[in-house]
Design a protein around this motif. Structure first.
Motif, PDB file in Angstrom:
ATOM      1  N   ALA A  39     -29.993  18.581  -4.678  1.00 34.56           N
ATOM      2  CA  ALA A  39     -28.678  18.234  -4.024  1.00 34.56           C
ATOM      3  C   ALA A  39     -28.406  19.329  -2.964  1.00 34.56           C
ATOM      4  N   PHE A  40     -28.919  20.756  -3.079  1.00 36.68           N
ATOM      5  CA  PHE A  40     -28.436  21.556  -2.112  1.00 36.68           C
ATOM      6  C   PHE A  40     -29.391  21.249  -0.869  1.00 36.68           C
ATOM      7  N   TYR A  41     -30.717  20.960  -0.934  1.00 39.60           N
ATOM      8  CA  TYR A  41     -31.350  20.315   0.013  1.00 39.60           C
ATOM      9  C   TYR A  41     -30.843  19.246   0.761  1.00 39.60           C
ATOM     10  N   ILE A  42     -30.535  18.218   0.094  1.00 36.07           N
ATOM     11  CA  ILE A  42     -29.991  17.045   0.823  1.00 36.07           C
ATOM     12  C   ILE A  42     -28.557  17.406   1.558  1.00 36.07           C
ATOM     13  N   ALA A  43     -27.759  18.318   0.940  1.00 33.49           N
ATOM     14  CA  ALA A  43     -26.498  18.697   1.444  1.00 33.49           C
ATOM     15  C   ALA A  43     -26.691  19.348   2.851  1.00 33.49           C
ATOM     16  N   GLY A  44     -27.738  20.402   2.805  1.00 34.68           N
ATOM     17  CA  GLY A  44     -28.125  21.250   3.872  1.00 34.68           C
ATOM     18  C   GLY A  44     -28.574  20.460   4.950  1.00 34.68           C
ATOM     19  N   ALA A  45     -29.598  19.428   4.729  1.00 33.68           N
ATOM     20  CA  ALA A  45     -30.071  18.397   5.904  1.00 33.68           C
ATOM     21  C   ALA A  45     -28.761  17.682   6.519  1.00 33.68           C
ATOM     22  N   ILE A  46     -27.802  17.012   5.560  1.00 38.27           N
ATOM     23  CA  ILE A  46     -26.837  16.464   6.054  1.00 38.27           C
ATOM     24  C   ILE A  46     -25.819  17.227   7.014  1.00 38.27           C
ATOM     25  N   ILE A  47     -25.627  18.559   6.592  1.00 38.77           N
ATOM     26  CA  ILE A  47     -24.771  19.244   7.410  1.00 38.77           C
ATOM     27  C   ILE A  47     -25.265  19.755   8.527  1.00 38.77           C
TER      28      ILE A  47
END
Length: 112
Positions: A51-59
């Motif tokens: 979830a953190f990796y996905i959120a970081g990529a989206i941001i």
């Protein structure tokens, strides 16, 4: 080429945020793929990490898009200002040339 060295260096500096952003997105994608294969993590830790990796990529993707939009707007405004100043200078120069052509020139008597 016709590009001067200082403009080239400025363009390199200007491209750094995008380059860093792509590196972060790549690292996030790599970490996301590795987190799913890690056996020492519990399922909850895998989900949290993913979830953190996905959120970081989206941001980071949104930040790159926003930066690109802002840069286009600034460039467009700068070009409009340059064109406006150029047109103003051309109109002033044309007016001065016209007034210089319309003025009568007095020829001194010794030249006649």
């Amino acid at each position: 080429t016709k590009i001067s060295l200082h403009i080239y260096i400025l363009s390199l500096i200007g491209s750094l945020p995008e380059t860093v952003g792509y590196a972060v997105i790549g690292a996030a994608a790599s970490g996301l793929l590795k987190s799913g294969r890690s056996d020492e993590l519990s399922d909850e830790e895998k989900i949290t990490r993913s979830a953190f990796y996905i959120a970081g990529a989206i941001i980071m993707t949104l930040a790159i898009a926003a930066l690109g939009t802002y840069a286009k707007r600034v460039l467009r405004n700068t070009l409009e200002n340059v064109r406006s100043r150029s047109e103003t200078l051309e109109s002033h120069a044309a007016a001065e040339l016209e007034s210089a052509n319309s003025e009568s020139v007095d020829i001194p008597p010794c030249v006649k």
